[in-house]
Write a protein that holds these residues in place. Structure first.
Motif, PDB file in Angstrom:
ATOM      1  N   VAL A  43      37.728  17.909  58.776  1.00 45.27           N
ATOM      2  CA  VAL A  43      37.797  18.543  57.463  1.00 45.27           C
ATOM      3  C   VAL A  43      36.459  19.142  57.076  1.00 45.27           C
ATOM      4  N   LEU A  44      35.399  18.396  57.390  1.00 40.50           N
ATOM      5  CA  LEU A  44      34.103  18.819  56.862  1.00 40.50           C
ATOM      6  C   LEU A  44      33.383  19.813  57.750  1.00 40.50           C
ATOM      7  N   TRP A  52      43.589  23.324  58.755  1.00 43.23           N
ATOM      8  CA  TRP A  52      43.759  23.882  57.435  1.00 43.23           C
ATOM      9  C   TRP A  52      45.223  24.212  57.166  1.00 43.23           C
ATOM     10  N   ALA A 105      47.018  21.008  56.497  1.00 38.69           N
ATOM     11  CA  ALA A 105      46.659  20.438  55.199  1.00 38.69           C
ATOM     12  C   ALA A 105      47.252  21.259  54.068  1.00 38.69           C
ATOM     13  N   LEU A 106      47.201  22.565  54.226  1.00 40.24           N
ATOM     14  CA  LEU A 106      47.691  23.420  53.161  1.00 40.24           C
ATOM     15  C   LEU A 106      49.187  23.218  52.946  1.00 40.24           C
ATOM     16  N   TYR A 140      49.646  19.979  51.240  1.00 42.77           N
ATOM     17  CA  TYR A 140      49.116  20.088  49.889  1.00 42.77           C
ATOM     18  C   TYR A 140      50.137  20.778  48.990  1.00 42.77           C
ATOM     19  N   ARG A 192      52.175  19.035  45.790  1.00 42.04           N
ATOM     20  CA  ARG A 192      52.040  19.453  44.389  1.00 42.04           C
ATOM     21  C   ARG A 192      53.346  19.237  43.636  1.00 42.04           C
ATOM     22  N   ARG A 212      41.898  15.198  47.784  1.00 43.14           N
ATOM     23  CA  ARG A 212      41.882  15.878  49.079  1.00 43.14           C
ATOM     24  C   ARG A 212      42.071  17.384  48.918  1.00 43.14           C
ATOM     25  N   ALA A 213      42.833  17.774  47.898  1.00 39.70           N
ATOM     26  CA  ALA A 213      43.123  19.192  47.705  1.00 39.70           C
ATOM     27  C   ALA A 213      41.848  20.022  47.609  1.00 39.70           C
ATOM     28  N   MET A 244      39.054  19.533  49.028  1.00 35.02           N
ATOM     29  CA  MET A 244      38.443  19.730  50.339  1.00 35.02           C
ATOM     30  C   MET A 244      39.166  20.813  51.123  1.00 35.02           C
ATOM     31  N   VAL A 245      40.475  20.835  50.972  1.00 35.20           N
ATOM     32  CA  VAL A 245      41.265  21.853  51.666  1.00 35.20           C
ATOM     33  C   VAL A 245      40.878  23.242  51.149  1.00 35.20           C
ATOM     34  N   LEU A 246      40.751  23.346  49.861  1.00 34.66           N
ATOM     35  CA  LEU A 246      40.406  24.644  49.269  1.00 34.66           C
ATOM     36  C   LEU A 246      38.992  25.066  49.667  1.00 34.66           C
ATOM     37  N   ARG A 305      37.442  24.262  52.333  1.00 33.34           N
ATOM     38  CA  ARG A 305      37.510  24.661  53.737  1.00 33.34           C
ATOM     39  C   ARG A 305      37.961  26.122  53.859  1.00 33.34           C
ATOM     40  N   ARG A 306      38.936  26.457  53.047  1.00 30.92           N
ATOM     41  CA  ARG A 306      39.448  27.824  53.072  1.00 30.92           C
ATOM     42  C   ARG A 306      38.352  28.810  52.640  1.00 30.92           C
ATOM     43  N   GLY A 352      41.178  20.279  42.898  1.00 33.23           N
ATOM     44  CA  GLY A 352      42.147  19.896  41.897  1.00 33.23           C
ATOM     45  C   GLY A 352      43.554  20.227  42.304  1.00 33.23           C
ATOM     46  N   GLN A 402      44.706  23.655  41.188  1.00 35.44           N
ATOM     47  CA  GLN A 402      44.111  24.894  41.651  1.00 35.44           C
ATOM     48  C   GLN A 402      44.864  25.386  42.892  1.00 35.44           C
ATOM     49  N   THR A 403      45.101  26.693  42.930  1.00 35.56           N
ATOM     50  CA  THR A 403      45.875  27.214  44.053  1.00 35.56           C
ATOM     51  C   THR A 403      44.978  27.907  45.071  1.00 35.56           C
ATOM     52  N   VAL A 404      45.471  27.974  46.293  1.00 35.28           N
ATOM     53  CA  VAL A 404      44.771  28.707  47.334  1.00 35.28           C
ATOM     54  C   VAL A 404      44.608  30.163  46.915  1.00 35.28           C
ATOM     55  N   GLU A 422      41.244  32.400  46.951  1.00 38.68           N
ATOM     56  CA  GLU A 422      41.165  33.644  47.726  1.00 38.68           C
ATOM     57  C   GLU A 422      40.851  34.841  46.826  1.00 38.68           C
TER      58      GLU A 422
END
Lengths: 675, 675
Positions: free
Chosen positions: A21-22, A32, A35-36, A39, A43, B454-455, B457-459, B461-462, B535, B538-540, B544
């Motif tokens: 992840v990091l 990703w 995870a996405l 995620y 939600r 976790r969300a 971190m995913v965001l 990463r993106r 959060g 918050q959306t991808v 973006e």
């Protein structure tokens, strides 16, 4: 790399090693995407907790639940919670639920698990203890807006409205309380105000500012004199605070207050490492700190060159906790001003009353004080936490609490063009607390706030009248504001003795059992009872009802349980006459009970009366047979009482020695038969 | 005595001299009757503010207003408030209204006067600055219940549920965060947890406890050695704190942290009067505090017998503000444990991530730390203020903050049977803050909280992927948790120079003008841009979209405003060729503009080209004519550029010296004609 599994509960679990992840770049795309997807799917699962509709629906349920609590439930529950320690841990799970719970679960837990663990300070009709807090519906809504907006307000730029509404609202309050112009932000000078969490936090802030100011002045004076400082304790640089190299150590800095000052001042000194001197008060001066007592203490410290004391501040109280006494600010200012000491006024409770013209004289001298703190959450209709702190000069606060280096300090901030409240408080973050006070002043209007404050005084006056004319109570001090201090009227034990304390504490416990909650304190060495009332919602009927209960408790108790030594002796005689030996046995001290038993009492009576038919027919305490002093008298002995026991064919007697044990009278020794 | 009058507004005014209300006994009956009548009449006037129905109705309006704000309004308003100082004072009355106002006035003021003064930290789709706070609807309702109940919770007995829910809820959170057993109240040891207002307040509490512990140990060691203390600074009794007579003064007590530690730690030291040493970090060790650096600093202080330093505590950070770095707790514990120093972990931001298995390695060593603080109001879905402070041993807190004299301390309190939280904090009063955290954990479930954390971190990463593959940005550090640190990719000015700073700050301002809010910080001497996200709401797409705006800003700006020196020279030539002398004039430095004017430029060109018909027809920067060094080069000069100007019947030129001014390139000197 990434692992995706289905847990026993049927939920998807994603495990991503940290480096994926990091840090990983290569496999980022796969991780990703996984995870996405998860995620996005997740939600939906938490939608209820994030849905606007759910928020409004649950919110309405809570609003209704609260009105029900405030107007009904809290009056049905015991006023003081009766739960045992750890009651809640035993009734809640040991861990948070893994999956979301419906809102209805929480609401029912609130009713069933939380409410029984509350003492109903504010809304109970029978809470007259401490200084009762007063909140209001408009202020609760102000808190709702505060939480809903979740504004960050540490400095002006973070959210200007948060800072500016606080400035405006505290000016409104300052004018409503008729505070001197110098405390207002809208004045030309460097004064201003800030919301603190509590009067205790405000005290830490103020005493720190006062200490730093006094240290700087002493250092400057010492430098300009070209002489080394007196003494050398703590005389070192502190790079972090920017203190001068010849600083006086904190343990040399002295704060003065009185023995009636609230413990928060002592605690603030403890936190800051300052010395706190609580000067004596007396019944003659109404438990107030007098100027001459203060001046003598300060001058003695200043004269003590060996100890190198540095007086930094004096704390006067407007409305002490015990008796609502008001320190004479004029006298204190006369002492502080020429000596350059910071004069802080802890008006946590009493400050609210400054809005009433008829109370204003108690604040004479306030225009010469350096700071003033009133707890709006005590009397001014807002829920905890809102302590309004006013200062005549904001600069010592900024100097003591701002990390901004000297060269970055700006005129805008120091002159008041922009306020950065982070430099007026201990922490960094702050809530938008001005909202609740703003809501109150608009919804009640200034006239409504004054009416609310005045109402408590009217109610206290009523209670004081009832006390003054009752046969069981007496006033312990003149009623002050909304507080009445009173005592049980009795001549049973010496006033101020431990027995007197025990008597009053037993009374409090009995009152509490009847669901009227008042507390004790001490004035001039005597234990007193405090009845604090007030509020626009409290009715005269509630106060009168509470008084009637208190009177009934006192009267019944004095009439029954609290027997005189004559009563005890008579009661003992009556019991054996009625063949009720267990009742007679209960009147004995534990030591006597170890010697006698109901059976042995019965045997003694039988042997004395020769089992005459009809038994004892008359029991009489003989006045001339009462001894209040005799050779073998022991500590605690009250009297030796001679009780005549007459029946068909006999005239016998028993002499009992009555002893005081706490607030009970008991028999420690018996002597059967005529002497 | 009492006076009753009718004011111009038609309201009754009662004036009671103080002595009547407070002290007079004789005329009390009259005064009281008058006051009571007025009081009863008044109550009706303030009925709306005290009515349950009004509360529910107004409350529903606020619930709806809040959902509208959070889901809509805040996305339409400028993300950073644009109001000028004192905007609110100018739009609000100078005093509180005398009479009650309707609720609708307040609601419309909230929309029209308050919202424009807010920066929309939490709910804006484009706020990626600082560490974005995350609240949630369930937590807002928790605050509503807290305010509505207005529970007093300073000690257990004041309202047991308030204390007990805090104990239980913090244990739930501790388990969710996988904290070591020793920090939990349900453990066998003396550990436990408490809610503080902020990590800053928590730091003051902890550093005070650590200081008092270290002072006591030093004093005990000195007594048992039978020797006087080293040095004597601040060595005096403090009756108030109960400190030993041979106490080490606070200015001798040292707290260690790093140059990346949050300013709250320095502020806590300033409040307490302690010395704070911020030890250096470096880019090589990822801006973390290393054990060997710490050990060297402590041991140097211990060896400095003349100064009599007393090391008291070390503060490690889990998630620094600038780059979200994690100090190696294992290394710090290796240093602290043998030296008896208190090791506090400021995990204000990073602590929430401890709930994720994949992040746990960053907390290795936590089981050997003394205290740990996480701001639930940062990441754990509750609004400000809820800092959860865990300690491995509660006793030093009680000893440092309890006023209860030694002989009254009880095993129950110290062993954990009953918790009196007033002795775990600075002030006395406290709100029922556990409710909001309890609501969150129940409504989201542990799985929902983890998904939320976790969300982010995913965001992140993106966003990091987008940065890494862009033509205008580069990563400044590996992304950590939900934070991405990046920079403009350029070779225009030296990295880390003032010009480089100016370049990035100009970029931030342009991004903010396009309503994407990120902030700068500094890492390894270079200014960096921080993008913090996260959060469950918050959306991808939002991330973006923000990236696309940032990229567009950078690209457009670099392409147009940020010309190269070649561009400047070319642009100057083009302008004079087009007879646009004002445009050419604008490319000059102010100094050059003082020498030239558009007219004089025109005259020079005319004289050079002899006013040939058709004027300049070709403009060309001659590569071989570019000088990057020349004898008269001045500081800031970038290049001397030779621009050929050709027309019908002439081949002339102009040589321009291009200079860097902030992040603009300008012409400071002209030389007309071929050399």
């Amino acid at each position: 790399m990434a692992s995706l599994s289905v847990s026993p509960g049927g939920t998807l679990e994603l495990r991503l090693p940290l480096r994926v992840v990091l840090l990983s770049a290569g496999s980022a795309a796969i991780a990703w995407t996984l995870a996405l997807g998860l995620y996005t799917r997740r939600r939906g699962r938490y939608a209820p907790a994030t849905s606007s509709e759910d928020f409004v629906r649950s919110g309405v349920a809570i609003l209704r639940w609260l009105t029900n609590y405030r107007s009904r439930t809290c009056r049905q529950l015991p006023i003081v919670s009766t739960v045992a320690p750890n009651y809640l841990r035993d009734s809640l799970p040991a861990t948070a639920p893994e999956e979301p719970e419906p809102f209805s679960n929480i609401l029912s837990d609130l009713s069933e698990k939380i409410l029984p663990g509350l003492t109903h300070w504010e809304n109970s009709a029978s809470f007259f203890a401490y200084f009762k807090p007063h909140s209001s519906y408009p202020a609760v809504l102000g808190e709702l807006v505060c939480a809903g907006l979740n504004v960050m307000g540490f400095d002006w730029i973070a959210s200007p409205a948060c800072t500016e509404l606080e400035v405006v609202t505290l000016d409104w309050l300052g004018k409503l309380l008729q505070l001197p112009e110098r405390f207002l932000s809208c004045s030309a000078g460097p004064g201003g105000a800030v919301i603190q969490g509590s009067a205790g936090e405000a005290a830490i802030v103020i005493l720190l500012a006062a200490t730093r100011r006094a240290q700087s002045r002493r250092a400057a004076a010492s430098r300009s004199a070209g002489a080394p400082l007196l003494g050398g304790a703590g005389a070192t640089a502190d790079a972090c605070t920017g203190a001068a190299a010849d600083d006086v150590g904190r343990s040399r800095c002295v704060v003065y207050c009185s023995d009636q000052t609230h413990a928060i001042i002592k605690k603030a000194c403890m936190v800051l490492g300052l010395r706190c001197r609580a000067l004596p008060t007396s019944v003659e001066t109404g438990f107030t700190l007098r100027g001459e007592v203060l001046a003598a203490a300060i001058d003695a410290d200043l004269a003590d060159l060996a100890e190198n004391w540095l007086p930094v501040a004096v704390v006067g109280t407007s409305g002490t906790t015990t008796s609502c006494a008001f320190d004479p600010l004029d006298e204190l200012a006369d002492v502080c001003t020429p000596r350059g000491l910071w004069l802080h006024v802890d008006a946590a409770y009493g400050g609210a009353y400054a809005c009433l013209d008829e109370v204003r004289p108690l604040f004479a001298g306030l225009e010469r004080c350096d700071s003033f703190c009133v707890n709006a959450h005590k009397k001014l209709l807002v829920p905890f936490d809102l302590a309004a702190l006013y200062v005549a000069d904001r600069r010592p606060l900024l100097h003591a609490l701002s990390l901004t280096p000297e060269y970055l300090r700006n005129d805008a901030s120091e002159s008041g063009a922009v306020v950065d409240y982070e430099h007026w408080q201990l922490g960094l973050g702050r809530r938008f607390r001005a909202l609740k006070l703003w809501f109150v002043m608009r919804r009640f209007g200034a006239s409504g706030v004054r009416a609310h404050v005045r109402a408590g005084m009217v109610l206290a006056r009523r209670f004081a009248d009832l006390v003054a004319t009752s046969e069981v109570f007496e006033l312990a001090a003149p009623p002050s504001l909304s507080l009445v201090c009173f005592r049980l009227m009795h001549a049973r034990v010496p006033h101020g003795s431990e027995d007197d304390d025990a008597l009053h504490m037993e009374f409090l416990a009995r009152a509490k059992a009847r669901n009227v909650f008042i507390i004790r304190s001490r004035l001039g060495g005597r234990l007193i009872l405090r009845f604090a009332c007030g509020g626009i919602e409290q009715t005269v009927q509630e106060v009168e009802r509470a008084f009637e209960i208190l009177r009934a408790v006192a009267r019944d108790w004095m009439a029954s349980t609290m027997m005189t030594f004559r009563d005890v002796a008579q009661h003992f005689g009556n019991s054996i006459a009625a063949n009720n030996y267990p009742a007679a046995f209960e009147l004995l001290t534990p030591e006597a009970q170890a010697v006698y038993s109901p059976e042995s009492l019965k045997a003694a009576v039988a042997s004395m009366t020769c089992a005459a038919p009809g038994g004892i027919q008359e029991v009489e305490v003989i006045e001339e047979g009462i001894l209040e002093d005799w050779p073998a008298k022991q500590p605690g002995d009250v009297a030796s009482v001679y009780v005549a026991l007459t029946g068909a064919g006999f005239a016998e007697a028993v002499a009992v020695i009555v002893v005081q044990r706490n607030c009970n009278l008991l028999i420690r020794h018996l002597e059967w038969g005529r002497p």
